[in-house]
Design a protein around this motif. Structure first.
Motif, mmCIF file in Angstrom:
data_model
loop_
_atom_site.group_PDB
_atom_site.id
_atom_site.type_symbol
_atom_site.label_atom_id
_atom_site.label_comp_id
_atom_site.label_asym_id
_atom_site.label_seq_id
_atom_site.Cartn_x
_atom_site.Cartn_y
_atom_site.Cartn_z
ATOM 1 N N LYS A 53 0.556 -1.446 -0.084
ATOM 2 C CA LYS A 53 0.161 0.518 0.200
ATOM 3 C C LYS A 53 0.887 1.196 -0.215
ATOM 4 O O LYS A 53 0.717 2.307 -0.924
ATOM 5 C CB LYS A 53 -1.172 -0.131 0.978
ATOM 6 C CG LYS A 53 -1.580 0.991 1.726
ATOM 7 C CD LYS A 53 -2.683 1.032 2.255
ATOM 8 C CE LYS A 53 -1.966 1.298 3.676
ATOM 9 N NZ LYS A 53 -3.068 1.405 5.061
ATOM 10 N N TYR A 54 2.359 1.200 0.587
ATOM 11 C CA TYR A 54 2.863 2.543 1.094
ATOM 12 C C TYR A 54 3.614 2.309 -0.459
ATOM 13 O O TYR A 54 4.286 3.815 -0.528
ATOM 14 C CB TYR A 54 3.421 2.001 2.582
ATOM 15 C CG TYR A 54 2.487 2.936 3.004
ATOM 16 C CD1 TYR A 54 1.997 4.295 3.740
ATOM 17 C CD2 TYR A 54 2.441 2.072 4.449
ATOM 18 C CE1 TYR A 54 1.115 4.212 4.916
ATOM 19 C CE2 TYR A 54 1.478 1.744 5.397
ATOM 20 C CZ TYR A 54 0.008 3.177 5.543
ATOM 21 O OH TYR A 54 0.249 3.001 6.831
ATOM 22 N N PHE A 55 4.063 1.675 -0.911
ATOM 23 C CA PHE A 55 4.538 1.999 -2.307
ATOM 24 C C PHE A 55 4.268 2.163 -3.060
ATOM 25 O O PHE A 55 4.288 3.142 -3.805
ATOM 26 C CB PHE A 55 4.828 0.237 -2.701
ATOM 27 C CG PHE A 55 7.072 -0.380 -1.207
ATOM 28 C CD1 PHE A 55 7.566 0.783 -1.911
ATOM 29 C CD2 PHE A 55 6.949 -1.041 -1.030
ATOM 30 C CE1 PHE A 55 9.113 0.525 -1.214
ATOM 31 C CE2 PHE A 55 8.628 -1.883 -0.283
ATOM 32 C CZ PHE A 55 9.832 -1.109 -0.222
ATOM 33 N N GLY A 56 3.010 1.957 -3.212
ATOM 34 C CA GLY A 56 1.760 1.867 -4.607
ATOM 35 C C GLY A 56 1.909 3.536 -3.996
ATOM 36 O O GLY A 56 1.821 4.579 -5.189
ATOM 37 N N GLN A 57 1.382 4.183 -2.702
ATOM 38 C CA GLN A 57 1.670 5.753 -2.833
ATOM 39 C C GLN A 57 2.436 6.769 -3.623
ATOM 40 O O GLN A 57 2.169 8.008 -4.118
ATOM 41 C CB GLN A 57 1.242 5.900 -1.260
ATOM 42 C CG GLN A 57 -0.828 5.616 -0.855
ATOM 43 C CD GLN A 57 -0.436 5.525 1.042
ATOM 44 O OE1 GLN A 57 0.409 5.989 1.474
ATOM 45 N NE2 GLN A 57 -1.878 5.189 1.106
ATOM 46 N N LEU A 58 4.249 6.317 -3.139
ATOM 47 C CA LEU A 58 5.250 6.590 -3.200
ATOM 48 C C LEU A 58 4.913 6.690 -4.960
ATOM 49 O O LEU A 58 5.123 7.976 -5.627
ATOM 50 C CB LEU A 58 6.217 6.010 -2.838
ATOM 51 C CG LEU A 58 6.166 6.369 -1.455
ATOM 52 C CD1 LEU A 58 7.980 4.932 -0.874
ATOM 53 C CD2 LEU A 58 6.490 8.051 -0.539
ATOM 54 N N PHE A 59 4.502 5.369 -5.216
ATOM 55 C CA PHE A 59 4.744 5.545 -7.092
ATOM 56 C C PHE A 59 3.274 6.375 -7.392
ATOM 57 O O PHE A 59 4.111 7.153 -8.482
ATOM 58 C CB PHE A 59 4.548 4.205 -7.206
ATOM 59 C CG PHE A 59 6.026 3.124 -7.180
ATOM 60 C CD1 PHE A 59 6.805 3.708 -7.852
ATOM 61 C CD2 PHE A 59 5.706 2.303 -6.869
ATOM 62 C CE1 PHE A 59 8.177 2.676 -8.001
ATOM 63 C CE2 PHE A 59 6.735 1.017 -6.893
ATOM 64 C CZ PHE A 59 8.218 1.628 -7.751
ATOM 65 N N GLU A 60 2.788 6.439 -6.739
ATOM 66 C CA GLU A 60 1.549 7.374 -7.276
ATOM 67 C C GLU A 60 1.869 9.247 -7.802
ATOM 68 O O GLU A 60 1.505 9.828 -8.062
ATOM 69 C CB GLU A 60 0.458 7.124 -6.595
ATOM 70 C CG GLU A 60 -0.514 6.175 -6.907
ATOM 71 C CD GLU A 60 -1.825 5.522 -5.861
ATOM 72 O OE1 GLU A 60 -1.885 6.912 -5.410
ATOM 73 O OE2 GLU A 60 -2.244 4.469 -5.771
ATOM 74 N N THR A 61 2.119 8.676 -6.425
ATOM 75 C CA THR A 61 3.405 10.592 -6.760
ATOM 76 C C THR A 61 3.835 10.904 -7.071
ATOM 77 O O THR A 61 4.184 11.762 -8.206
ATOM 78 C CB THR A 61 4.087 10.585 -4.743
ATOM 79 O OG1 THR A 61 2.803 10.752 -3.612
ATOM 80 C CG2 THR A 61 4.923 11.859 -4.749
#
Length: 266
Positions: free
Chosen positions: A148-156
């Motif tokens: 989830k947190y990796f996904g948020q960083l990649f979205e950024t």
């Protein structure tokens, strides 16, 4: 209207749980009797409690479910479902890997082979790492929340058109292991510097390369620590992992490659 007891029987959710959902604002009854405090639910809320139960079964936290209930027809639900599917798929593959290891160990034992002899074959090397500029988030999180947190960083990175310079990194700051709530820093190296980036210091490290499922990472950690003791080194900073392979791309957990770094000093 359904009294809380009837509502509980229909949806197979205890009244204790329903009262808790009321307290945290996840599912409030339609009416609360002002004299005796008894709760009554609308029939339409049965659909809501079924959705809550379904999302819990998929491994969603109550915080995640609350966000979904605010906008059940929005984009968050399909994104969350896909994320949970990936996590469950990884868990299934890890279990299949464990079954294969059991078969391998049974075969070795039948031949009189030490099933821990593989530790001696794990290579550890002394390396000098360069500093990295990382986009990061650090907080208490469970292992299952990494995606989830990796996904948020990649979205950024995608949204702000930042330049990714390397594979994802997890830095472990806790002094003890707690899979449910570990002080972990999730990071991705990028070119740009801003208020959400910092420098991951370079320096002397003991490096091991783990090939296989994440559940077997302690084996490589063990060999690195043994090597450090044999060569007179001490831990200088929190260890970190670099995820060389993408779990969504590889065919089997056995194909997973993870680099482990221990910053060290004499």
């Amino acid at each position: 209207m359904l009294p809380i007891g009837e509502f509980s029987k229909i949806c197979n959710v205890t009244t204790k749980t329903l009262r808790y959902y009321d307290e945290i604002g996840l599912l409030k009854p339609s009416i609360v009797n002002g004299h005796n405090g008894y709760r009554y639910y609308d029939v339409q809320q049965l659909k809501t409690i079924l959705l809550i139960t379904k999302l819990k079964k998929y491994g969603c936290s109550l915080e995640e479910i609350e966000l979904i209930l605010r906008d059940p027809c929005g984009e968050k639900l399909p994104r969350l479902i896909r994320q949970k599917q990936q996590q469950l798929q990884m868990q299934l593959e890890n279990q299949q890997s464990v079954l294969q290891q059991l078969a391998d160990d049974i075969s070795k034992l039948e031949k009189g082979i030490d099933i821990m002899a593989y530790l001696d074959n794990i290579a550890v090397e002394l390396v000098e790492t360069a500093p990295r500029n990382i986009l990061y988030t650090r907080q208490k999180m469970s292992i299952d929340e990494y995606c989830k947190y990796f996904g948020q960083l990649f979205e950024t990175i995608a949204r702000e058109k930042l330049t990714c310079l390397g594979a994802p990194i997890a830095i472990y700051h806790d002094k003890e292991f707690d899979p449910a709530s570990n002080d972990t820093e999730i990071a991705i190296p990028i070119a740009e510097k801003n208020s959400r980036t910092r420098e991951l210091a370079g320096g002397l490290c003991a490096k091991g390369v783990h090939r296989g499922a994440y559940s077997e990472l302690p084996s490589t950690y063990t060999r690195i620590v043994q090597w450090m003791e044999e060569n007179g080194y001490q831990i200088a900073a929190p260890p970190y992992e670099i995820y060389v392979t993408d779990p969504a791309v590889i065919k089997s957990p056995d194909d997973t490659v993870t680099e482990i770094y221990f910053p060290i000093k004499k």
